[in-house]
Design a protein around this motif. Structure first.
Motif, mmCIF file in Angstrom:
data_model
loop_
_atom_site.group_PDB
_atom_site.id
_atom_site.type_symbol
_atom_site.label_atom_id
_atom_site.label_comp_id
_atom_site.label_asym_id
_atom_site.label_seq_id
_atom_site.Cartn_x
_atom_site.Cartn_y
_atom_site.Cartn_z
ATOM 1 N N HIS A 516 0.791 -1.214 0.071
ATOM 2 C CA HIS A 516 -0.011 -0.119 -0.100
ATOM 3 C C HIS A 516 0.743 1.454 -0.229
ATOM 4 C CE1 HIS A 516 -3.431 -2.665 1.121
ATOM 5 N NE2 HIS A 516 -2.603 -3.289 1.884
ATOM 6 N N TRP A 517 2.131 1.283 0.651
ATOM 7 C CA TRP A 517 2.849 2.498 0.673
ATOM 8 C C TRP A 517 4.127 2.221 -0.089
ATOM 9 C CZ3 TRP A 517 7.798 3.046 2.973
ATOM 10 C CH2 TRP A 517 8.236 4.396 2.779
ATOM 11 N N PRO A 518 4.085 2.809 -0.899
ATOM 12 C CA PRO A 518 5.455 2.925 -2.041
ATOM 13 C C PRO A 518 6.632 3.949 -1.296
ATOM 14 C CG PRO A 518 4.124 4.293 -2.930
ATOM 15 C CD PRO A 518 3.246 3.916 -2.021
ATOM 16 N N ASP A 519 7.976 3.236 -1.081
ATOM 17 C CA ASP A 519 9.235 4.098 -0.410
ATOM 18 C C ASP A 519 9.391 5.270 -1.443
ATOM 19 O OD1 ASP A 519 10.279 2.991 -2.509
ATOM 20 O OD2 ASP A 519 12.172 2.680 -1.154
ATOM 21 N N PRO A 520 9.877 6.235 -0.855
ATOM 22 C CA PRO A 520 10.304 7.470 -1.777
ATOM 23 C C PRO A 520 10.858 7.109 -3.051
ATOM 24 C CG PRO A 520 10.974 7.854 0.440
ATOM 25 C CD PRO A 520 10.719 6.459 0.469
ATOM 26 N N ALA A 521 11.759 6.249 -3.191
ATOM 27 C CA ALA A 521 12.380 5.682 -4.392
ATOM 28 C C ALA A 521 11.338 5.429 -5.378
ATOM 29 C CB ALA A 521 13.547 4.967 -4.282
ATOM 30 N N GLN A 523 7.963 6.004 -5.187
ATOM 31 C CA GLN A 523 7.200 7.146 -5.340
ATOM 32 C C GLN A 523 8.039 7.963 -6.543
ATOM 33 O OE1 GLN A 523 5.742 9.308 -1.979
ATOM 34 N NE2 GLN A 523 6.350 7.679 -0.762
ATOM 35 N N ARG A 524 9.350 8.273 -6.656
ATOM 36 C CA ARG A 524 9.834 8.924 -7.730
ATOM 37 C C ARG A 524 9.747 8.302 -8.969
ATOM 38 N NH1 ARG A 524 13.403 10.100 -3.098
ATOM 39 N NH2 ARG A 524 14.879 8.379 -4.055
ATOM 40 N N ASP A 525 10.084 6.819 -8.922
ATOM 41 C CA ASP A 525 9.885 6.215 -10.058
ATOM 42 C C ASP A 525 8.414 6.237 -10.823
ATOM 43 O OD1 ASP A 525 12.624 5.624 -9.945
ATOM 44 O OD2 ASP A 525 12.152 3.589 -8.987
ATOM 45 N N ASP A 526 7.449 5.997 -9.740
ATOM 46 C CA ASP A 526 6.238 6.017 -10.016
ATOM 47 C C ASP A 526 5.598 7.582 -10.893
ATOM 48 O OD1 ASP A 526 5.587 3.661 -9.387
ATOM 49 O OD2 ASP A 526 4.507 4.222 -7.669
ATOM 50 N N TYR A 527 6.042 8.582 -10.321
ATOM 51 C CA TYR A 527 6.059 9.931 -10.900
ATOM 52 C C TYR A 527 6.625 10.083 -12.407
ATOM 53 C CZ TYR A 527 5.610 14.964 -11.540
ATOM 54 O OH TYR A 527 5.598 16.214 -11.593
ATOM 55 N N LYS A 531 5.020 10.999 -15.913
ATOM 56 C CA LYS A 531 5.607 11.974 -16.627
ATOM 57 C C LYS A 531 6.015 11.385 -18.264
ATOM 58 C CE LYS A 531 9.014 15.491 -16.344
ATOM 59 N NZ LYS A 531 10.072 16.210 -15.502
ATOM 60 N N THR A 532 6.570 10.185 -18.104
ATOM 61 C CA THR A 532 6.945 9.883 -19.399
ATOM 62 C C THR A 532 5.771 9.101 -20.275
ATOM 63 O OG1 THR A 532 7.964 7.823 -18.709
ATOM 64 C CG2 THR A 532 9.372 9.893 -18.978
ATOM 65 N N GLY A 533 4.737 8.696 -19.680
ATOM 66 C CA GLY A 533 3.822 8.073 -19.942
ATOM 67 C C GLY A 533 2.618 8.885 -20.314
ATOM 68 N N VAL A 534 1.341 8.839 -19.583
ATOM 69 C CA VAL A 534 0.058 9.335 -19.810
ATOM 70 C C VAL A 534 0.252 11.054 -19.304
ATOM 71 C CG1 VAL A 534 -1.259 7.572 -19.445
ATOM 72 C CG2 VAL A 534 -0.672 8.845 -17.511
#
Length: 781
Positions: A516-521, A523-527, A531-534
């Protein structure tokens, strides 16, 4: 006997009773009774972090009771559940009762996490962005234009890509049906409404447990009369049933053994004095055991009282030998009687304490507590006989002919003679029965045998687990890492390995904090994936224009996305919004490591799960199996202990009596214990660590019987002690069988097997003991 002072010893005994009376008043004011099943079990033989994880994992279920109210439709089911909730609330037993899901809390969590929506992606969304971002947008359009699209339309203005809706939905993987704010479970012709209750603490007093059990039964009857059905489960219910059953068995066993002792003593002595003194010895033993045990342990478990109530059949032995010694003797005095019986009852007490001392090294708190209670009770009863009885029996003279003594004399002459005549055939049959029974004996070390529940409770538990598969299994994983990043990496590795097992039907469900909780790294990857996708301007603009958004809304969404690039959701902030179960899975960080629990449900195959313990930072925790292994190891150790105690007693007997007589006396308890084990084998009874506890008691009484028959055979003078010894041993055996043998009527399997072991062992010791000294007595005749 050189310092024999009846009045002085009686005065000292009275002072001891006054001290016990004062302790009784103190103990009655405190909370001294323990009823929980887990209190019988030891702490994990593990590192402290594993023990802490087990305790945290158990906290999630130890105080909860779950009800499902079933009816023909959801409205009726909710009405029944409301009725149940009202009566439960009126009882005052529960700190919290949840039927309707608190919507305010739900909305608050949603709002707190919404600002981090660009950093929070569920696994399916993340996978779609990695492989085909445009497919994600097409799926959104299909959903929005489908009949279910109206449910998502309300969020569309603030969450046009439905990213946060997807994430929030993933927090509820079971997709439970919610009607009128409550969870309902359709199942064929029935619809069930879920009600969850939480007790204020884990340790309910006996009256509260009785109230919980009776209230649940009353509610089931009420719901049934209204045309519905009520299912209930939870550890407090199992505990309540166990406490109720134990209380019933204390009453049955204690009353039955006391009544049996009273009848036997009245038939034998036909005088109130021996009867009252025997009752006094029993009462002092139980009272002293209760009070002195509470000086050493904070609480006594109710199962200790079940075993303690059967102590009546043993503590009365010392008094019986004292009384029976003087029967039929015209010039008997308490001094003479004490001179004769003191070595025998002293040796019997010594063997008892040796056995109980060995049990004191057991890691099972329940077993140690029972040994402590029994040892203190025996010592107090022994002191009562030695210090008080000589004073109270100074002028005791029986005024009748003892028919029971004549019957005992006839039996002790005819029974050994019968065995002696057929010794070859009986020996062969005995060897066959012993070898056959021992070969069938199978040890069972499953710790779950300590708790027995009625069929209706176990059936309801199984049905609730089928209808509502959200219950946790006993097994779980403990995941650790040197820091937060290492822990996250290790738990994600475990969760990725668990995912294929659900598809292979080896596991229904698993859950961890990192689900349920992604770590900071992350979270940055998901962002960056977004950014590069949708969130490419051309792609996002085309998608939102197709949905009817104006250009200002599109620009605003792009600005919000750009402004969120530096945001990071900390674990503490996420935990503040998580449900209580997830918060309990996080164990925190200290100087050594960060740790969490990964829970499992619906385990169908343990082997692939156990194999995952080789992953970095992962520990497989199976508390029940660990306790069962511990049960097995200590059964083996207590077996060695029992053999050592037998060897020690044999050495003492040989030192005091010589090789021949020492071995002959020791043969009685050895054969009695082997007979008890063979009986368990023939009848397919449980054989566990607690049966070895029973064998220690068999050893105690059998040595006592054999020693007294040896003393009778070796006694000098014209008085034949075998008749009075036989009567004393017979009364002792019958009272012991009434005390411990009644445990065989228990509905708890492990207590039942304990009673069977005692009955077989004591019965065979009673039959074998008269053979000691039989040849010497026959030669005299």
């Amino acid at each position: 006997m050189r310092v024999y002072r009846p009045k002085l010893y009686a005065a000292l005994w009275l002072l001891g009773m006054l001290a016990l009376a004062w302790l009784t008043l103190q103990n009655l004011r405190r909370d001294w009774l323990e009823t929980g099943f887990l209190a019988l079990l030891p702490q994990a033989e593990q590192r402290p972090e594993v023990a802490n994880a087990i305790e945290r994992h158990n906290q999630a279920v130890n105080r909860k009771v779950v009800w499902l109210a079933g009816a023909a439709n959801a409205g009726q089911a909710l009405t029944l559940a409301e009725t149940v909730k009202t009566r439960l609330a009126a009882s005052g037993l529960f700190a919290e009762l949840t039927l309707q899901i608190p919507q305010q809390q739900y909305r608050q969590g949603y709002q707190q996490l919404f600002s981090y929506r660009y950093q929070l992606l569920d696994a399916k969304t993340r996978q779609a962005l990695q492989h085909d971002p445009e497919r994600l947008l097409r799926d959104n359009l299909e959903t929005l234009y489908s009949p279910l699209g109206q449910l998502q339309a309300a969020n569309l203005e603030h969450d046009p890509l439905l990213l946060f809706s997807r994430y929030f939905a993933a927090q509820n993987p079971l997709q439970l049906n919610i009607e009128h704010g409550a969870v309902v479970v359709p199942d064929g012709r029935m619809v069930w409404a879920l009600l969850v209750g939480e007790l204020p603490d884990q340790d309910l007093k006996l009256d509260k447990l009785e109230l919980l059990l009776s209230l649940n039964q009353s509610l089931q009857n009420q719901v049934r009369q209204q045309g519905g059905e009520l299912l209930a489960t939870g550890l407090p219910l199992f505990t309540a049933y166990g406490a109720h059953q134990a209380q019933h068995e204390i009453s049955t066993i204690g009353s039955g053994s006391t009544l049996g002792v009273v009848v036997l003593l009245w038939l034998t002595f036909r005088s109130p004095r021996p009867l009252l003194l025997c009752c006094l010895a029993v009462a002092v033993g139980l009272l002293a055991a209760w009070n002195l045990s509470l000086l050493l342990v904070p609480k006594l478990h109710i199962m200790t009282l079940v075993f303690g109530s059967s102590l009546i059949g043993v503590v009365v032995d010392y008094a019986l030998h004292f009384f029976c010694d003087g029967l039929g003797l015209p010039h008997w005095t308490p001094r003479r009687g004490l001179t004769y019986v003191l070595p025998g009852i002293g040796f019997g007490l010594l063997t008892s304490l040796l056995g109980y001392a060995g049990l004191g090294f057991s890691p099972f708190p329940g077993l140690r507590e029972m040994a402590l209670f029994s040892a203190l009770g025996l010592v107090a009863s022994w002191l009562t006989v030695v210090m008080l009885f000589p004073f109270l029996l100074a002028r005791f003279r029986p005024q009748h002919q003892f028919g029971m003594l004549s019957l005992a004399g006839y039996w002790q002459r005819s029974w050994p003679e019968l065995l002696h005549r057929h010794r070859r055939s009986l020996s062969a049959v005995s060897v066959i029965l012993l070898v056959g029974g021992l070969s069938l004996l199978r040890a069972q070390d499953d710790v779950r045998l300590l708790q027995t529940a009625p069929t209706e409770i176990t059936a309801a538990d199984a049905e609730i687990r089928r209808l509502l598969p959200i219950g946790r299994d006993n097994q779980f994983f403990l995941v650790s890492g040197a820091d937060l990043a290492a822990w996250y990496r290790n738990e994600r590795g475990l969760l990725d390995s668990l995912a294929p097992l659900t598809g292979q039907a080896k596991l229904k469900q698993f859950d961890g904090v990192s689900s349920h909780w992604p770590d900071p790294a992350q979270q940055r990857d998901d962002y960056q994936l977004l950014k590069t996708g949708v969130y490419r301007p051309d792609l996002l603009q085309r998608y939102m224009l197709n949905l009817g958004f104006e250009q200002t809304a599109i620009d605003s969404e792009l600005q919000n996305f750009a402004a969120a690039e530096s945001k990071t959701l900390s674990l503490d902030d996420w935990l503040a919004t998580a449900n209580p179960n997830l918060r309990q899975q996080w164990l925190g960080c200290n100087a050594e490591a960060c740790r969490s629990i990964v829970t499992l449900a619906g385990i169908a195959d343990l082997e692939p799960l156990q194999a995952l313990a080789d992953l970095p930072g992962v520990v497989w925790v199976d508390h029940v199996s660990q306790l069962s292994d511990l049960f097995q190891r200590y059964r083996q150790r207590v077996t060695v202990l029992l053999a050592g105690v037998c060897g020690l007693i044999l050495g003492i007997l040989i030192y005091r009596l010589g090789w021949r007589d020492g071995v002959q006396v020791m043969s009685v308890p050895l054969l009695a214990m082997l007979t008890a084990l063979a009986t368990l084998g023939w009848f397919g009874e449980l054989f566990t660590l607690f049966n070895l506890f029973a064998l220690l008691l068999v050893l105690e009484v059998a040595v006592d019987y054999a020693v007294f028959f040896h003393m009778a055979a070796a006694s000098a003078g014209t008085v034949d002690k075998r008749d009075t010894t036989t009567l004393a041993v017979a009364l002792s055996a019958f009272t012991t069988l009434l005390g411990y043998g009644l445990l065989a009527t228990s509905s708890t399997a492990i207590v039942h097997a304990f009673g069977v072991t005692l009955a077989a062992g004591v019965g065979s010791a009673f039959l074998l003991a008269p053979l000691i000294g039989f040849n010497a007595n026959k030669a005299k005749q």
